[in-house]
Design a protein around this motif. Structure first.
Motif, short mmCIF file in Angstrom:
data_model
loop_
_atom_site.label_atom_id
_atom_site.label_comp_id
_atom_site.label_asym_id
_atom_site.label_seq_id
_atom_site.Cartn_x
_atom_site.Cartn_y
_atom_site.Cartn_z
N GLY A 106 -5.73 12.11 -5.80
CA GLY A 106 -6.05 13.04 -4.71
C GLY A 106 -5.74 12.40 -3.37
O GLY A 106 -6.32 11.37 -3.01
N ARG A 107 -4.81 13.01 -2.64
CA ARG A 107 -4.41 12.41 -1.36
C ARG A 107 -5.54 12.43 -0.34
O ARG A 107 -5.63 11.53 0.50
CB ARG A 107 -3.18 13.15 -0.83
N TRP A 108 -6.38 13.44 -0.39
CA TRP A 108 -7.51 13.49 0.54
C TRP A 108 -8.46 12.32 0.29
O TRP A 108 -8.95 11.70 1.25
CB TRP A 108 -8.26 14.82 0.37
N GLY A 120 0.80 -1.22 0.00
CA GLY A 120 0.00 0.00 0.00
C GLY A 120 0.83 1.26 0.00
O GLY A 120 0.54 2.21 -0.74
N THR A 121 1.89 1.30 0.81
CA THR A 121 2.70 2.52 0.89
C THR A 121 3.44 2.79 -0.41
O THR A 121 3.54 3.94 -0.86
CB THR A 121 3.72 2.42 2.04
N ASN A 122 3.96 1.74 -1.04
CA ASN A 122 4.69 1.93 -2.29
C ASN A 122 3.75 2.22 -3.46
O ASN A 122 4.07 3.02 -4.34
CB ASN A 122 5.54 0.69 -2.61
N LEU A 123 2.57 1.60 -3.47
CA LEU A 123 1.64 1.80 -4.57
C LEU A 123 1.02 3.19 -4.52
O LEU A 123 0.98 3.92 -5.51
CB LEU A 123 0.56 0.72 -4.53
N PHE A 124 0.55 3.59 -3.33
CA PHE A 124 -0.16 4.86 -3.21
C PHE A 124 0.77 6.04 -2.98
O PHE A 124 0.30 7.17 -2.97
CB PHE A 124 -1.22 4.77 -2.11
N GLY A 125 2.06 5.79 -2.80
CA GLY A 125 3.00 6.91 -2.82
C GLY A 125 2.98 7.61 -4.17
O GLY A 125 3.21 8.81 -4.27
N ILE A 126 2.66 6.83 -5.23
CA ILE A 126 2.56 7.39 -6.58
C ILE A 126 1.12 7.71 -6.95
O ILE A 126 0.81 8.79 -7.46
CB ILE A 126 3.17 6.40 -7.60
N LEU A 127 0.22 6.76 -6.67
CA LEU A 127 -1.18 6.93 -7.10
C LEU A 127 -1.90 8.03 -6.34
O LEU A 127 -2.80 8.67 -6.89
CB LEU A 127 -1.94 5.61 -6.93
N ALA A 128 -1.54 8.23 -5.06
CA ALA A 128 -2.27 9.22 -4.25
C ALA A 128 -2.16 10.61 -4.84
O ALA A 128 -3.10 11.41 -4.73
CB ALA A 128 -1.75 9.20 -2.82
N ARG A 134 -9.08 18.59 0.66
CA ARG A 134 -9.17 18.51 -0.79
C ARG A 134 -8.49 19.71 -1.46
O ARG A 134 -7.74 19.56 -2.41
CB ARG A 134 -10.65 18.45 -1.20
N ASN A 135 -8.74 20.90 -0.95
CA ASN A 135 -8.16 22.11 -1.54
C ASN A 135 -7.90 23.13 -0.44
O ASN A 135 -8.60 24.13 -0.32
CB ASN A 135 -9.10 22.68 -2.60
N PRO A 136 -6.87 22.89 0.40
CA PRO A 136 -6.63 23.81 1.53
C PRO A 136 -6.19 25.18 1.03
O PRO A 136 -5.38 25.28 0.10
CB PRO A 136 -5.52 23.11 2.31
N PRO A 137 -6.72 26.25 1.62
CA PRO A 137 -6.33 27.59 1.18
C PRO A 137 -4.95 27.96 1.70
O PRO A 137 -4.51 27.51 2.76
CB PRO A 137 -7.41 28.49 1.80
N ALA A 138 -4.26 28.81 0.95
CA ALA A 138 -2.97 29.32 1.37
C ALA A 138 -3.18 30.59 2.19
O ALA A 138 -4.15 31.33 1.99
CB ALA A 138 -2.09 29.62 0.16
N MET A 197 -2.40 3.24 2.71
CA MET A 197 -3.02 4.32 1.95
C MET A 197 -3.01 5.63 2.74
O MET A 197 -2.67 6.69 2.21
CB MET A 197 -4.46 3.95 1.58
N VAL A 198 -3.38 5.55 4.01
CA VAL A 198 -3.47 6.76 4.83
C VAL A 198 -2.07 7.35 5.08
O VAL A 198 -1.86 8.56 4.91
CB VAL A 198 -4.18 6.45 6.17
N ASP A 199 -1.12 6.52 5.46
CA ASP A 199 0.22 7.02 5.79
C ASP A 199 0.91 7.63 4.58
O ASP A 199 1.52 8.71 4.68
CB ASP A 199 1.08 5.89 6.37
#
Length: 524
Positions: free
Chosen positions: A363-365, A351-359, A478-482, A404-406
């Motif tokens: 969308g990481r959220w 999960g960590t190796n797959l979603f390091g790229i896919l996330a 999803r879209n944090p403001p700056a 996935m979460v980490d």
């Protein structure tokens, strides 16, 4: 030719110190060893304490029966003589009356062999009250590491801002080595507790400095996500190897053997750090980092930290309670207590190796939200298992979802600092590690008490529902403001090219007439 040959190692070291990949290797190995030590004790401590303490209390009875049990077949013809011949040790003299009673009543010896030492740890153990209390004690021992790490992390974050990441990484190696050696030779609950707490200090230095170093080296958000995924793969591999390695080595070699192997590997890691990181070099950050309390007031950082905390709290609650539950309900031998965590570790590594790229693409959220829902569902399914094979599915789903979460939340923490605060990463990864440690502190310490009060299945229901209920909060990432100040700084660093537009003047027709100037003025 000799001077050129002498320069080759130094040239290699200079290139290595400038290589981002070798820095990633150092962090990978540090997290690997840290988490191997974290999980190698999971199958060892419950059975070790049961063997040394519960059997130690009953040693006045159990050893006395292990020797008379073979001659029980010869008891009728040589009842009085054989007891003196067989029990040649001095301690038997105090139990001669018990042996005489056993020989006089042939039905009394058969109930005794089930209490003999070979079957207590491997079969269904006796002493239900002791096991219920052991849930709490083992949970507190496991939680001590995270509690100490929780306290030390903020100080390490400030230290990395002042002196850099290299020296804290090496300090973490030294403390981890001492803790590993102490685990190998500790024979009481108190010494094991101290070794576990000492591990928390070393882990705090290694994890905060390592993740902060990666974030400072990999400045691009996409590359940082990939690097974090690989580093967390080291964490996953440590969890993967730790529990099965510890259970097999403890079963067939002895308690000290897995810790001595880890101590040797830690020495190799220290040599690697000396070559690559130059731990004597002080390299403070060029800009002052955002204070920890300012970061803690950021709601987006708190949401990300909460996702890390609750998703890891599930597996943290399983560590002290699942082996004891398996001993009670499945009559599992010692080697199975560590193997039960193998599916979760393998799937976490994937999960960590797959979603390091896919996330980054999906969308990481969204990745973290789906992961928390799957964590909750997997925890709800754990109590349905009737044997070790029934744990494969729930534990696999649990490990994959936590991966996935980490792999989503760790890069988000660095991204939020870049977007809303000063791009100095020691403090924010101290907060991320604090969140991780809160899960591993609250989980084992409260999990044992909850199991003793209402049972293991209800514990899984509680933490599973908490994860499912928390998942929708990831939508806010999803879209944090700056921050406005950050936007102004970014505009100064990367000024945008502006275009000026003017109203075009009306072109006059040719040939010019006497009225042309008047018409042009009216058009303007």
């Amino acid at each position: 030719m000799t001077p050129a040959a002498d320069r080759v190692p130094w040239r290699w070291l200079a290139e290595g110190r400038a290589s981002r990949r070798l820095v990633l290797v150092v962090v990978f190995v540090a997290l690997l060893l840290d988490n191997m030590l974290l999980t190698v004790v999971v199958p060892i401590v419950p059975t070790f304490l049961y063997t040394t303490e519960f059997e130690g209390v009953n040693s006045s009875v159990a050893p006395a029966w292990t020797e008379p049990s073979p001659p029980a077949l010869k008891a009728p013809p040589f009842s009085s003589m054989f007891s003196y011949f067989d029990n040649t040790t001095v301690t038997v003299s105090g139990f001669t009356s018990a042996v005489d009673l056993a020989n006089g009543t042939e039905s009394s010896p058969p109930p005794q062999p089930p209490t003999s030492s070979p079957e207590l740890p491997s079969g269904c153990p006796e002493g239900e009250e002791f096991l219920a209390k052991e849930n709490v004690r083992v949970g507190l021992l496991f939680a001590s590491k995270a509690l100490v790490q929780l306290v030390v992390n903020p100080s390490v974050g400030l230290l990395t801002n002042r002196i850099g990441y290299h020296i804290p990484m090496f300090i973490g190696f030294i403390i981890m080595f001492v803790s590993t050696v102490m685990f190998a030779f500790s024979g009481t609950y108190t010494l094991l507790f101290i070794a576990r707490a000492l591990q928390g200090i070393g882990s705090s230095f290694s994890s905060v400095a390592g993740l902060g170093m990666l974030a400072s080296v990999y400045t691009d958000d996409f590359e940082r996500g990939n690097a974090m995924g690989i580093a967390l793969g080291g964490l996953a591999l440590g969890v993967l190897i730790g529990a099965p390695f510890g259970s097999v080595m403890y079963e067939f070699v002895g308690k000290s053997s897995p810790f001595l192997v880890l101590a040797f590997l830690a020495l190799l890691d220290g040599a690697l750090q000396l070559c690559i990181l130059q731990p004597s070099k002080i390299s403070p950050e060029s800009t002052k980092g955002t204070p920890v309390f300012t970061l803690l007031r950021d709601p987006f950082i708190l949401v990300a930290a909460g996702a890390l905390c609750f998703s890891n709290m599930g597996v943290a609650m399983l560590e002290p309670t699942l082996p004891i539950w398996m001993m009670q309900t499945m009559c599992s031998p010692k080697w199975q207590l560590g193997m039960a965590f193998l599916p979760a570790s393998i799937s976490y590594l994937i999960g960590t190796n797959l979603f390091g790229i896919l996330a980054n693409k999906m969308g990481r959220w969204l990745c973290s939200m789906i992961g928390m829902v799957v964590v909750g569902i997997s925890l709800l399914c754990v109590p349905l298992a009737k044997n070790i094979y029934g744990l494969i599915g729930p534990n696999s789903g649990l490990g994959f979802a936590i991966g996935m979460v980490d792999s989503s939340m760790m890069p988000i923490m660095g991204y939020l600092v870049d977007l809303r605060h000063t791009s100095v990463y020691g403090n924010v990864y101290a907060i991320a590690d604090v969140a991780f440690c809160m899960g591993f502190a609250i989980g084992p310490s409260t999990g044992g008490a909850i199991v003793r009060a209402i049972g293991f299945p209800w514990l899984m229901v509680i933490i599973g529902v908490i994860n499912i209920a928390y998942a929708p909060l990831c939508w806010y990432l999803r879209n944090p403001p700056a921050k406005e100040e950050k936007i102004a700084i970014l505009n100064q660093e990367c000024p945008m090219q502006t275009k000026s537009y003017t109203t075009p003047k009306t072109l006059r027709d040719f040939p010019l007439t006497d009225d042309s100037d008047v018409e042009a003025e009216n058009a303007e």
